[in-house]
Design a protein around this motif. Structure first.
Motif, short mmCIF file in Angstrom:
data_model
loop_
_atom_site.label_atom_id
_atom_site.label_comp_id
_atom_site.label_asym_id
_atom_site.label_seq_id
_atom_site.Cartn_x
_atom_site.Cartn_y
_atom_site.Cartn_z
N ARG A 1 0.97 -1.22 -0.03
CA ARG A 1 -0.17 -0.05 -0.04
C ARG A 1 0.95 1.51 0.01
NH1 ARG A 1 -5.56 1.52 2.30
NH2 ARG A 1 -5.27 3.70 3.09
N LEU B 1 0.86 4.06 -2.62
CA LEU B 1 0.66 5.45 -2.57
C LEU B 1 1.56 6.31 -3.35
CD1 LEU B 1 -0.18 5.58 1.18
CD2 LEU B 1 -1.88 6.14 -0.51
N ASP C 1 1.08 6.31 -7.05
CA ASP C 1 -0.11 6.75 -7.48
C ASP C 1 0.27 8.57 -7.66
OD1 ASP C 1 -1.40 4.66 -7.61
OD2 ASP C 1 -2.66 4.71 -6.03
N HIS C 2 0.90 8.81 -6.44
CA HIS C 2 1.55 10.24 -6.23
C HIS C 2 2.34 10.63 -7.55
CE1 HIS C 2 2.85 13.87 -4.89
NE2 HIS C 2 4.02 13.70 -5.07
N ARG D 1 1.92 5.96 5.43
CA ARG D 1 1.33 7.14 4.98
C ARG D 1 2.54 7.73 4.30
NH1 ARG D 1 3.05 11.40 8.19
NH2 ARG D 1 3.86 10.74 9.98
N LEU D 2 2.30 8.35 3.13
CA LEU D 2 3.07 9.13 2.35
C LEU D 2 3.75 10.54 2.78
CD1 LEU D 2 4.83 8.91 -0.45
CD2 LEU D 2 2.90 9.81 -1.52
#
Lengths: 331, 331
Positions: B170, B174, B177-178, B325-326
């Motif tokens: 995941r 992330l 995708d960014h 988290r990114l």
């Protein structure tokens, strides 16, 4: 037959928590007078003797060493104490000792944790870090004749206990001498506000190096530790007339800030300006930052050696001030 | 009255070390047949039951949790496990549990250390890291019905035990995708050689992100972890025709190597090329490197929660896969 009174049996008799009993013994001022009286009555009635109980542990030998760590890891410089933790665990294990961790909000909580760890787990000895002037933790342990060693000097004449430390002044002296040999004359120090014993020690080595080289100026900036602090200190020093061409820093965090500011001003590191940090962190290695390295594995080994001397009841272990070394890289 | 047989009394009766008794129980192949026979005879004569002894500990409750750490701290990425150690100590303490450290050369030594810690200190439970396929440590603990939780998935269908992990796929998803949203189409992955479960998981997230974006190419390089590995991987990928403009990396160490190579080629980070690391280390923060952050404090809290469920003997605790988290910075 009556059992020997323990922290637990006193707590039960007085209908309070174990922590409250510990508080009455170690910090009576935090306990209400009424509760205090009830606990003292139970201590007397059961014949509980906390200091003796602690001393008896030395014949039991849990082989467990207590070490306080910060609740959260702190950035670039905290890595040194984590390296110490790894080395201490490995060295202690060679002699069948184990490391037990705990956290504490301040020095007073740390002494309460000592009492709790002795009573609940039977910890044999402690290793302390972050020593400072008038350290109530070392006083507490000495009053109870408990074995301990500090990574850090006592920093005060009255505190006579075993310790291991790294000669910080010698480290900054090595850095300063190296910069002088490179031809630098305007060598600034970026450190922490006065009153931090470790910081003052590192400043002293830089100052002595300049004195030896016959350089009278003392350009310096004192900021709180961190990359931003180092950056603003460098900015201030570089804006002065006859700006420094070299920087000796009290930590790698500060040095990284200095490096950032120099880069932003288009100064070439190692050519136009030189920077030397302190602690030789992985970040310094990655960035090619020269730094003073503490011999952490040796510090850990010496701590274990001293504890073993104490636990065997041999004559007072000697203290040790270990030399750091200078790791030269691009900066 | 006969005392309950212990590891110590068996060792004494057989005139061998405690470690040898432990070896006979857990790794008989490393003990000579003659010694083995002598120890087995003593075990039988004294009625020593190692597994039962271990199980009985759960009613004693030392409140001590064992955790293996590496003998030396290892560079940029090792910091994540040190952060975990700090959080675990703080969280465990809230529930009156303590963390005891030990080291081991390999998984088999780790199981021998379990046996020793249970016998000598009465450790209640263990937290394991670095799980992998066919993990003999978790099998050893399950066979003995000892409470433990792993930071890391079982990575194999047969291994059914409580665990906490971070969803690495995941995280790289992330990141990918960014980069796609930023307009990148040539997004490479810099990871470790195949067969590392954690690395394969992180690669899968990147690949899924590209699939979702309709990008067929899979440009990637597999190297051993480290700044130099990242640098050489980036060099190889950048020398190909239609070089990548963005890099998703399996670690911050690799990402820092990629950043170094891009800088050396005069490529502007964040403008000409983008890089995202993994683990959000202090080094990444200092350098302005974007990175995937693991929720380490939550992992530690969940580990402690699961252990408490087990130690209270409540129905099987659920496992937990936590989202990373990114953290976006300059790169």
């Amino acid at each position: 037959m009556a059992q020997r009174a323990t922290l637990n049996s006193v707590a039960e008799a007085a209908a309070v928590s174990r922590q409250t009993v510990s508080n009455v013994i170690n910090s009576p001022e935090v306990v209400s007078p009424e509760t205090r009286e009830r606990v003292l009555e139970a201590i007397e009635r059961l014949g509980y003797r906390p200091h003796t109980a602690a001393r008896q542990l030395r014949t039991t030998r849990s082989q467990i060493i207590g070490l306080r760590i910060a609740p959260v890891g702190n950035g670039v410089s905290g890595v040194v104490l984590d390296q110490f933790l790894h080395s201490l665990t490995a060295t202690a294990e060679e002699y069948d000792h184990r490391i037990m961790l705990f956290t504490a909000a301040d020095d007073e909580s740390e002494t309460r944790a000592y009492a709790d760890l002795i009573a609940s787990v039977g910890v044999d000895a402690f290793v302390l870090t972050h020593t400072h002037h008038d350290d109530l933790r070392t006083r507490w342990l000495r009053e109870r004749e408990l074995p301990f060693v500090t990574f850090g000097r006592p920093w005060g004449a009255e505190q006579d206990h075993p310790w291991v430390d790294v000669d910080g002044a010698r480290g900054t002296r090595l850095a300063t001498d190296h910069l002088v040999r490179q031809g630098h004359r305007r060598i600034a120090f970026v450190g922490w506000p006065e009153g931090s014993e470790t910081g003052d020690d590192r400043r002293a080595g830089w100052s002595a190096g300049l004195a030896e080289a016959g350089i009278p100026e003392r350009r310096e900036a004192a900021v709180f530790d961190g990359v931003e602090g180092g950056r603003s200190a460098a900015a201030r020093l570089l804006d002065e007339p006859l700006a420094p061409t070299a920087f000796v820093c009290a930590s790698d965090s500060l040095a990284l800030g200095v490096v950032g500011e120099l880069r932003d001003r288009g100064l070439r590191l190692g050519a136009d300006a030189s920077v030397i940090g302190f602690d030789d962190t992985p970040t310094a290695a990655v960035l090619g930052l020269s730094s003073v390295a503490q011999p952490i594995a040796e510090v850990a080994a010496e701590c274990v050696r001293q504890l073993r001397v104490m636990l065997r009841g041999e004559p007072g272990p000697a203290s040790a001030l270990l030399p750091p070394r200078l790791v030269l890289r691009r900066t």
